[in-house]
Design a protein around this motif. Structure first.
Motif, PDB file in Angstrom:
ATOM      1  N   VAL A  35       0.819  -1.137  -0.086  1.00 51.21           N
ATOM      2  CA  VAL A  35      -0.075  -0.118  -0.327  1.00 51.21           C
ATOM      3  C   VAL A  35       0.777   1.155  -0.008  1.00 51.21           C
ATOM      4  O   VAL A  35       0.533   2.165  -0.652  1.00 51.21           O
ATOM      5  CB  VAL A  35      -1.007  -0.249   1.156  1.00 51.21           C
ATOM      6  CG1 VAL A  35      -1.605   1.328   1.487  1.00 51.21           C
ATOM      7  CG2 VAL A  35      -1.920  -1.001   0.867  1.00 51.21           C
ATOM      8  N   GLY A  36       1.930   1.265   0.783  1.00 55.99           N
ATOM      9  CA  GLY A  36       2.871   2.390   0.678  1.00 55.99           C
ATOM     10  C   GLY A  36       3.535   2.543  -0.664  1.00 55.99           C
ATOM     11  O   GLY A  36       3.484   3.720  -0.971  1.00 55.99           O
ATOM     12  N   ALA A  37       3.806   1.544  -1.222  1.00 55.36           N
ATOM     13  CA  ALA A  37       4.363   1.818  -2.763  1.00 55.36           C
ATOM     14  C   ALA A  37       3.227   2.521  -3.498  1.00 55.36           C
ATOM     15  O   ALA A  37       3.729   3.196  -4.544  1.00 55.36           O
ATOM     16  CB  ALA A  37       4.853   0.423  -3.145  1.00 55.36           C
ATOM     17  N   TYR A  38       2.022   1.901  -3.457  1.00 57.19           N
ATOM     18  CA  TYR A  38       0.950   2.539  -4.070  1.00 57.19           C
ATOM     19  C   TYR A  38       0.609   3.974  -3.930  1.00 57.19           C
ATOM     20  O   TYR A  38       0.513   4.682  -4.971  1.00 57.19           O
ATOM     21  CB  TYR A  38      -0.219   1.508  -4.081  1.00 57.19           C
ATOM     22  CG  TYR A  38      -1.355   2.059  -4.675  1.00 57.19           C
ATOM     23  CD1 TYR A  38      -1.464   1.826  -6.020  1.00 57.19           C
ATOM     24  CD2 TYR A  38      -2.490   2.944  -4.215  1.00 57.19           C
ATOM     25  CE1 TYR A  38      -2.799   2.103  -6.833  1.00 57.19           C
ATOM     26  CE2 TYR A  38      -3.680   3.136  -4.842  1.00 57.19           C
ATOM     27  CZ  TYR A  38      -3.749   2.755  -6.356  1.00 57.19           C
ATOM     28  OH  TYR A  38      -4.712   3.116  -6.948  1.00 57.19           O
ATOM     29  N   LEU A  39       0.626   4.212  -2.638  1.00 57.67           N
ATOM     30  CA  LEU A  39       0.549   5.595  -2.093  1.00 57.67           C
ATOM     31  C   LEU A  39       1.673   6.357  -2.844  1.00 57.67           C
ATOM     32  O   LEU A  39       1.645   7.653  -3.271  1.00 57.67           O
ATOM     33  CB  LEU A  39       0.340   5.935  -1.015  1.00 57.67           C
ATOM     34  CG  LEU A  39      -0.825   5.422  -0.179  1.00 57.67           C
ATOM     35  CD1 LEU A  39      -0.912   5.168   1.213  1.00 57.67           C
ATOM     36  CD2 LEU A  39      -2.153   6.345  -0.745  1.00 57.67           C
ATOM     37  N   ALA A  40       2.983   5.684  -2.902  1.00 59.66           N
ATOM     38  CA  ALA A  40       4.230   6.665  -3.017  1.00 59.66           C
ATOM     39  C   ALA A  40       4.024   7.064  -4.637  1.00 59.66           C
ATOM     40  O   ALA A  40       4.691   8.162  -5.201  1.00 59.66           O
ATOM     41  CB  ALA A  40       5.388   5.967  -2.614  1.00 59.66           C
ATOM     42  N   ASN A  41       3.666   6.011  -5.390  1.00 58.48           N
ATOM     43  CA  ASN A  41       3.471   6.363  -6.846  1.00 58.48           C
ATOM     44  C   ASN A  41       2.302   7.220  -7.273  1.00 58.48           C
ATOM     45  O   ASN A  41       2.315   7.614  -8.560  1.00 58.48           O
ATOM     46  CB  ASN A  41       3.090   4.778  -7.396  1.00 58.48           C
ATOM     47  CG  ASN A  41       3.470   4.807  -9.038  1.00 58.48           C
ATOM     48  OD1 ASN A  41       4.555   5.539  -9.416  1.00 58.48           O
ATOM     49  ND2 ASN A  41       2.595   4.305  -9.905  1.00 58.48           N
ATOM     50  N   ASP A  42       1.433   7.641  -6.231  1.00 61.27           N
ATOM     51  CA  ASP A  42       0.315   8.474  -6.534  1.00 61.27           C
ATOM     52  C   ASP A  42       0.170   9.522  -5.470  1.00 61.27           C
ATOM     53  O   ASP A  42      -0.594   9.470  -4.771  1.00 61.27           O
ATOM     54  CB  ASP A  42      -0.993   7.834  -6.834  1.00 61.27           C
ATOM     55  CG  ASP A  42      -2.140   8.619  -7.213  1.00 61.27           C
ATOM     56  OD1 ASP A  42      -1.845  10.001  -7.461  1.00 61.27           O
ATOM     57  OD2 ASP A  42      -3.346   7.963  -7.385  1.00 61.27           O
ATOM     58  N   PRO A  43       1.377  10.412  -5.420  1.00 69.63           N
ATOM     59  CA  PRO A  43       1.088  11.545  -4.514  1.00 69.63           C
ATOM     60  C   PRO A  43      -0.017  12.457  -4.112  1.00 69.63           C
ATOM     61  O   PRO A  43      -0.436  12.990  -3.287  1.00 69.63           O
ATOM     62  CB  PRO A  43       2.460  12.489  -4.747  1.00 69.63           C
ATOM     63  CG  PRO A  43       2.430  12.221  -6.383  1.00 69.63           C
ATOM     64  CD  PRO A  43       2.304  10.744  -6.605  1.00 69.63           C
ATOM     65  N   ASP A  44      -0.962  12.348  -5.107  1.00 70.76           N
ATOM     66  CA  ASP A  44      -2.099  13.002  -5.224  1.00 70.76           C
ATOM     67  C   ASP A  44      -3.539  12.469  -4.720  1.00 70.76           C
ATOM     68  O   ASP A  44      -4.430  13.041  -4.357  1.00 70.76           O
ATOM     69  CB  ASP A  44      -2.716  13.496  -6.707  1.00 70.76           C
ATOM     70  CG  ASP A  44      -1.476  14.687  -7.246  1.00 70.76           C
ATOM     71  OD1 ASP A  44      -1.181  15.303  -6.611  1.00 70.76           O
ATOM     72  OD2 ASP A  44      -1.258  14.356  -8.570  1.00 70.76           O
ATOM     73  N   LEU A  45      -3.117  11.290  -4.285  1.00 68.14           N
ATOM     74  CA  LEU A  45      -4.222  10.317  -3.748  1.00 68.14           C
ATOM     75  C   LEU A  45      -4.224  10.490  -2.478  1.00 68.14           C
ATOM     76  O   LEU A  45      -3.089  10.137  -1.623  1.00 68.14           O
ATOM     77  CB  LEU A  45      -4.017   8.645  -4.227  1.00 68.14           C
ATOM     78  CG  LEU A  45      -4.971   7.727  -3.471  1.00 68.14           C
ATOM     79  CD1 LEU A  45      -6.324   7.875  -4.232  1.00 68.14           C
ATOM     80  CD2 LEU A  45      -4.378   6.285  -3.695  1.00 68.14           C
ATOM     81  N   SER A  46      -5.284  10.703  -1.643  1.00 75.12           N
ATOM     82  CA  SER A  46      -5.291  10.995  -0.375  1.00 75.12           C
ATOM     83  C   SER A  46      -5.251   9.672   0.330  1.00 75.12           C
ATOM     84  O   SER A  46      -5.766   8.479  -0.092  1.00 75.12           O
ATOM     85  CB  SER A  46      -6.685  11.774  -0.172  1.00 75.12           C
ATOM     86  OG  SER A  46      -7.867  10.964  -0.224  1.00 75.12           O
ATOM     87  N   LEU A  47      -5.202   9.536   1.564  1.00 69.39           N
ATOM     88  CA  LEU A  47      -5.030   8.426   2.520  1.00 69.39           C
ATOM     89  C   LEU A  47      -6.640   7.936   2.463  1.00 69.39           C
ATOM     90  O   LEU A  47      -6.890   6.706   2.547  1.00 69.39           O
ATOM     91  CB  LEU A  47      -4.483   8.572   3.870  1.00 69.39           C
ATOM     92  CG  LEU A  47      -3.019   8.884   3.910  1.00 69.39           C
ATOM     93  CD1 LEU A  47      -2.654   9.021   5.413  1.00 69.39           C
ATOM     94  CD2 LEU A  47      -2.355   7.686   3.209  1.00 69.39           C
ATOM     95  N   ALA A  48      -7.519   8.973   2.781  1.00 73.32           N
ATOM     96  CA  ALA A  48      -8.890   8.597   2.928  1.00 73.32           C
ATOM     97  C   ALA A  48      -9.540   7.880   1.705  1.00 73.32           C
ATOM     98  O   ALA A  48     -10.165   6.798   1.829  1.00 73.32           O
ATOM     99  CB  ALA A  48      -9.830   9.766   3.052  1.00 73.32           C
ATOM    100  N   ASP A  49      -9.109   8.393   0.456  1.00 69.17           N
ATOM    101  CA  ASP A  49      -9.671   7.748  -0.813  1.00 69.17           C
ATOM    102  C   ASP A  49      -8.961   6.329  -0.904  1.00 69.17           C
ATOM    103  O   ASP A  49      -9.501   5.543  -1.158  1.00 69.17           O
ATOM    104  CB  ASP A  49      -9.231   8.467  -2.016  1.00 69.17           C
ATOM    105  CG  ASP A  49     -10.081   9.756  -2.076  1.00 69.17           C
ATOM    106  OD1 ASP A  49     -11.242   9.989  -1.348  1.00 69.17           O
ATOM    107  OD2 ASP A  49      -9.603  10.723  -2.725  1.00 69.17           O
ATOM    108  N   CYS A  50      -7.765   6.201  -0.641  1.00 68.93           N
ATOM    109  CA  CYS A  50      -7.009   4.842  -0.670  1.00 68.93           C
ATOM    110  C   CYS A  50      -7.666   3.831   0.097  1.00 68.93           C
ATOM    111  O   CYS A  50      -7.865   2.776  -0.238  1.00 68.93           O
ATOM    112  CB  CYS A  50      -5.624   5.111  -0.366  1.00 68.93           C
ATOM    113  SG  CYS A  50      -4.630   3.425  -0.264  1.00 68.93           S
TER     114      CYS A  50
END
Length: 249
Positions: free
Chosen positions: A199-214
């Motif tokens: 999940v961290g790698a996914y979030l790092a690859n999409d810096p515009d994605l909020s934690l809430a949306d993820c």
């Protein structure tokens, strides 16, 4: 991240000459058994003359072990052909020991990774001196006469959050701005290091994605009924793995 105590314990156990098995308390994958063994090897590589890393892929470590020996140029001596497999393996270990020219004060680390058949490993373990043997396995209730067990649990909540933060990078403010959601996300992932890394790698690859949306996407893809009072270890692992897989897609 969060494994300093276990690394210290592992070093003390191997320094004492024991054969050690890293075994997950929950018996599931993703808890970081191989990573712990890897970090131990990286931190302590200067203490060893050589490090042998053998991975089980077919339920019996012995064929993989012979392939390993062949890659090193070690073959089974002719007089041993047709003799019990354990005799052939031990002869190869002795040849291996002679080929690397180990001195009296030197050690060799042998790692058997992701083992599911401990009886087969019993035949494959090299002679005691100067080898140090480390096993990673999902098996529990291991034979104490064969190995000393280092149980590995999921991460503590604070360590899980720190791992997620490290994966996003020090300049990423999402965790600082949404700490509560980040904590709930780690909890939903059941503090499994592998799930948090994915999940961290996914979030790092999409810096515009909020934690809430993820988190919302993961919950929608998880396909589990959290109202159930009990969830088996296998169901829990499948739920998390499936959700993370779909999220990456």
């Amino acid at each position: 991240m969060g494994r300093e105590k276990e690394l210290t314990q592992l070093k003390a156990m191997l320094d004492s000459g024991e054969n050690v098995a890293i075994s997950a308390i929950a018996g599931i994958g993703g808890v970081g058994k191989t990573e712990l063994a890897t970090q131990y090897a990286r931190r302590n590589w200067e203490e060893y003359k050589a490090i042998a890393w053998i991975v089980e892929t077919i339920g019996d470590i012995r064929p993989n072990l012979f392939s390993y020996f062949l890659k090193l140029g070690i073959s089974v001596p002719e007089p041993l052909r047709g003799r019990p497999v354990v005799e052939q393996i031990q002869s190869c270990w002795r040849q291996y020991l002679a080929d690397v020219a180990v001195k009296d004060d030197e050690k060799i680390l042998v790692v058997f990774d992701d083992i599911s058949n401990l009886e087969a490993v019993k035949d494959a373990i090299p002679p005691f001196y100067p080898f140090r043997v480390l096993i990673t396995t999902r098996m529990r209730n291991l034979d104490p006469n064969l190995v000393a067990t280092l149980p590995l649990d999921v991460l503590e909540p604070a360590a899980a959050l720190a791992l997620l933060k490290s994966l996003l990078g020090e300049n990423d403010r999402r965790i600082a701005n949404q700490t509560k959601i980040a904590e709930e996300l780690c909890k939903w992932l059941e503090y499994l290091p592998l799930a948090i890394e994915l999940v961290g790698a996914y979030l790092a690859n999409d810096p515009d994605l909020s934690l809430a949306d993820c988190f919302e996407q993961l919950q929608r893809l998880g396909l589990d009924d959290r109202s159930e009072e009990h969830t088996s270890e296998l169901q829990s692992q499948f739920r998390i793995s499936y959700a993370v897989f779909c999220l990456k897609k």
